[in-house]
Design an enzyme around this catalytic site. Structure first.
Site, PDB file in Angstrom:
ATOM      1  N   CYS A 220       2.459  21.369 -29.280  1.00  0.00           N
ATOM      2  CA  CYS A 220       1.047  22.129 -29.306  1.00  0.00           C
ATOM      3  C   CYS A 220       1.034  23.261 -30.178  1.00  0.00           C
ATOM      4  O   CYS A 220       1.901  23.551 -30.927  1.00  0.00           O
ATOM      5  CB  CYS A 220       0.815  22.580 -27.776  1.00  0.00           C
ATOM      6  N   GLY A 241       5.055  18.597 -35.593  1.00  0.00           N
ATOM      7  CA  GLY A 241       4.906  20.037 -35.298  1.00  0.00           C
ATOM      8  C   GLY A 241       3.799  20.731 -34.980  1.00  0.00           C
ATOM      9  O   GLY A 241       2.851  20.218 -34.930  1.00  0.00           O
ATOM     10  N   HIS A 242       3.877  22.180 -34.583  1.00  0.00           N
ATOM     11  CA  HIS A 242       2.641  22.684 -34.161  1.00  0.00           C
ATOM     12  C   HIS A 242       1.828  22.717 -35.286  1.00  0.00           C
ATOM     13  O   HIS A 242       2.193  22.842 -36.472  1.00  0.00           O
ATOM     14  CB  HIS A 242       3.136  24.231 -33.446  1.00  0.00           C
ATOM     15  N   ASN A 243       0.274  22.946 -34.834  1.00  0.00           N
ATOM     16  CA  ASN A 243      -0.558  23.131 -35.668  1.00  0.00           C
ATOM     17  C   ASN A 243      -0.811  22.304 -36.705  1.00  0.00           C
ATOM     18  O   ASN A 243      -1.458  22.581 -37.744  1.00  0.00           O
ATOM     19  CB  ASN A 243      -0.387  24.650 -36.280  1.00  0.00           C
ATOM     20  N   SER A 261       1.946  23.325 -39.257  1.00  0.00           N
ATOM     21  CA  SER A 261       1.011  23.679 -39.873  1.00  0.00           C
ATOM     22  C   SER A 261       0.755  22.876 -41.260  1.00  0.00           C
ATOM     23  O   SER A 261      -0.009  23.267 -41.848  1.00  0.00           O
ATOM     24  CB  SER A 261       1.009  25.233 -40.474  1.00  0.00           C
TER      25      SER A 261
END
Lengths: 352, 352, 352
Positions: A220, A241-243, A261
């Protein structure tokens, strides 16, 4: 499941040559065939097989002119490959959406809701305020956390784990063991060398027609959303991964990892075991060869990348070929050194 | 969850400038803000945002002197970054430890025991002689084998599988799909080329404050213990082999694999998709770039490694740059060869 | 579990020297030992330990002539290593097959059948027409889809997911979180850049004595079978694509991926994080070093491969050594260029 050739000709809007009452019950390769199989002929180099195939039916082009006897029924269409894939997809849906009803015991929170014709297998868990659309199929031993929404016609196979607040669109498929929405890997370093956990309060959004492979993990976002756009296909054991944002209709093969990201452009194709560093951006229609490592943004569209660190694939293949020949190059350098020593001493001799 | 600024100033032992009754309910970035958000200002280059932010509160340094109007409440502390991460951790704990009680059906062996304020989700399985501490949260569809002990304040997310005899400390977090204590990959080759299974009778020990990512696997030791020391953070899809020891406060990114019997020093940082061979040792504070492969022990502290096989990262980057230029070097060698042929023939001509 | 030395001598068809009533309850290393441990001496360099070991028993060669006092009981056999591994395997079976009976709640379809002395843990799911052999052990939270067959003496650990139509042999072990039979990654590209799903109607076949690691994924075939031959051992987090065939007694280490339709020869050994491209074939007894990438068929037997793209491992190691020395080679080329410029100008000077 069985269909008559007449039914299939009707589904594909094609013209039937042969007995419309013949039944088919599976798809197959033209070179294998077998009674009950339906196959297709698109690539001319496979034409010889059509005169020998034991399949019950073959989808062919309207322009196809047989050069011999064919025992199979024929269904004539504009584009045999497209028609065949359309048929595959229909078949896939029929097979996948057979289950319905509720198997006990299962857990369904008071505040959860669901649409029509759902399936919820035994030991499935549906948390608070979850919204399940029509035709959603939840296989056994699956966990769906609080506040998750799942659109229509989505299939969640056995043992999937979906964390709270995840949003999943229509016509998605999530394979066993996938984990959607686990905490991003966020830790704030402290003066003493230890780390504090940064709470991950964002979520994951899967748009429509997304497919997620077995044991794939999607973190998340720290604050907002990790986004998997429409039509994206992720293979098994992929890490997102996140973002991260994956552009629409991008395909990512097994064991690839996209760090936090980063953004991958639409219609891209990424091979297996590729790694993307964090905070980078790749343009649309990027292709990346297996095992490559991408450590910087490449925003131009349509680049083909290879290597770790990766660069243009043709250049890379030249370098890789010379890498193999390094002992030979090293030997040449040594020989040149000797020759120059000889030349220099000759020169010096001259000067005496 | 909501807090007043007065409460937060109290938690952080900070000084409040503004209305102590204003409420915040989430953390955010200073450039995004929004009503109800609390953020921080540490890096001076972000100072311009503090005059524009719509956040309800900003944590700033005691020495901060505003150069303009600020609408947000301010909380003055010694070190805004540290205070912010402390706040994050508090928030993380509050969010994570909300669940309590027992959801039915779940399985809890007669001989298992548990502390106060635990949560055990539906379809969770707790085997014989298991000991669960206070505040332990076990999410649905989780399996905890016989003779496992779990310390206080540890969270086990949905679908985790913990084999028998594993020991888990306090304040650990284990994400969905992780497998702790599966058999090490031990097979004894036989004369006919087949293998016999070596029983793995050891276990896994996770010390305190350890975090394990989704679908990560940690094998038990052959005889004694695979040990994950205090404060270690493992990302998703990491593989830890049998008898490995990971030093305290080490961080390992996604899809990295540590082979059997290897030891990683404390305070190390290992990138994604790294591979460590078996039976090697790395010193404290080692850093390893993503996709590297380590095939021998490097016991000095503080080394930075890159490549497969890996060596010093600055040296590696030079070699990698020249790898890209190999076609050019090859061309130079060819030109040198030609020039020397010319020189030699000139020389020979001279001698006539 | 405890055995007397007399029992063990009998199992191993060995000769006992010492007290037959002494009991052992675990296996151990000769240098560690301890009361109740049984160990072995095969490699002569470990002989000094036999005079110091505190183990209760040591398996030694019939030809062994002690050079000092030994406190442990001795069991004399033809080949101590083979006898020890045989003992390990017996022990492994005893430990692994302890569980039996049914824990409630669990799900067992009306049309499923099972043999004698099975174990089915709580929250395990057994679908329609499943056939379970004798002594099959199914741990909690496991999913077994419709029409699966599982042979005798096979262990399925907690949280395994087995898709419909999978066939599993005798004496197999499948570790937690493994997913067997998920859809192969098959998508047919459409004219607009999107993809249609190709239904995967084949299955997975595991022959006898196969071991599958934790969170490993094996895709089903598109039409026929993905086949894992007798005695194959797969480590954790391995990915096996659709229509792959792994030859008998092959060992594959963690995080390796084998792409669709590839075939690996029998008795091969593949290191960790290796990638195989699709549609390639490798000969019997192939060895592949960790992190290698194989992008073409190599059908000769017994090749040892290294690198990505991989080639002969000795050649690769030479190239890798020169890769590290590239800055030095580059410097030499520059020096040669300068020397030749000097030589050429001297030459030219001569000609004046």
């Amino acid at each position: 499941m069985e269909f008559t050739l007449a039914q299939i000709a009707h589904i594909l809007n094609g013209e039937l040559k042969g007995n419309g009452q013949v039944k088919v019950n599976r798809v197959g390769k033209i070179e294998e065939g077998g009674e009950g199989a339906i196959t297709f002929l698109s690539n001319p180099k496979y034409e010889p097989f059509i005169y020998k195939t034991t399949a019950s039916a073959v989808i062919v082009s309207k322009g196809f002119k047989p050069k011999g006897e064919i025992s199979a029924g024929l269904i004539l269409v504009d584009d045999p490959y497209l028609s065949f894939t359309a048929l595959l997809e229909e078949y896939h849906k029929l097979v996948s959406f057979q289950k319905s009803g509720v198997e006990q015991p299962c857990f369904f929170a008071d505040t959860a809701t669901e649409g029509k014709n759902t399936y919820r297998g035994a030991f499935s868990y549906v948390g608070k305020n979850v919204r399940l659309g029509d035709n959603v199929k939840i296989y056994p031993n699956t966990y769906i956390g609080d506040d998750v929404t799942i659109g229509n016609n989505t299939i969640i196979y056995a043992g999937v784990k979906i964390y709270s607040r995840t949003k999943i669109g229509n016509y998605c498929t999530i394979h066993s063991g996938a984990v959607i929405g686990s905490d991003g890997f966020g830790f704030a370093p402290q003066a003493d060398g230890s780390y504090k956990t940064i709470p991950q309060v964002g979520n994951v959004v899967l748009e429509d027609h997304v497919s997620i492979g077995a044991n794939t993990t999607i973190d998340c976002a720290t604050f907002d959303s990790t986004i998997i756009r429409e039509g994206v296909k992720l293979d098994n054991l992929v890490q997102i991964g996140h973002n991260v944002e994956i552009g629409k209709h991008t395909v990512i093969a097994s064991q690839t990892g996209i760090s936090g990201s980063s953004k991958v452009g639409e219609y891209s194709m990424i091979g297996g075991q590729v790694g993307l560093a964090g905070h980078i951006q790749l343009g649309a229609r990027t292709k990346i060869a297996a095992q490559s490592g991408i450590n910087k943004s490449i925003k131009e569209e349509g680049k083909i990348l290879f290597g770790s660190p990766a660069f243009d694939h043709l250049q890379y293949m030249k370098s890789a070929m010379l890498f193999k020949r390094l002992p030979e190059l090293n030997q040449k350098i040594r020989e040149l050194e000797e020759k120059i020593i000889n030349l220099t001493s000759l020169k010096t001799d001259d000067e005496h």
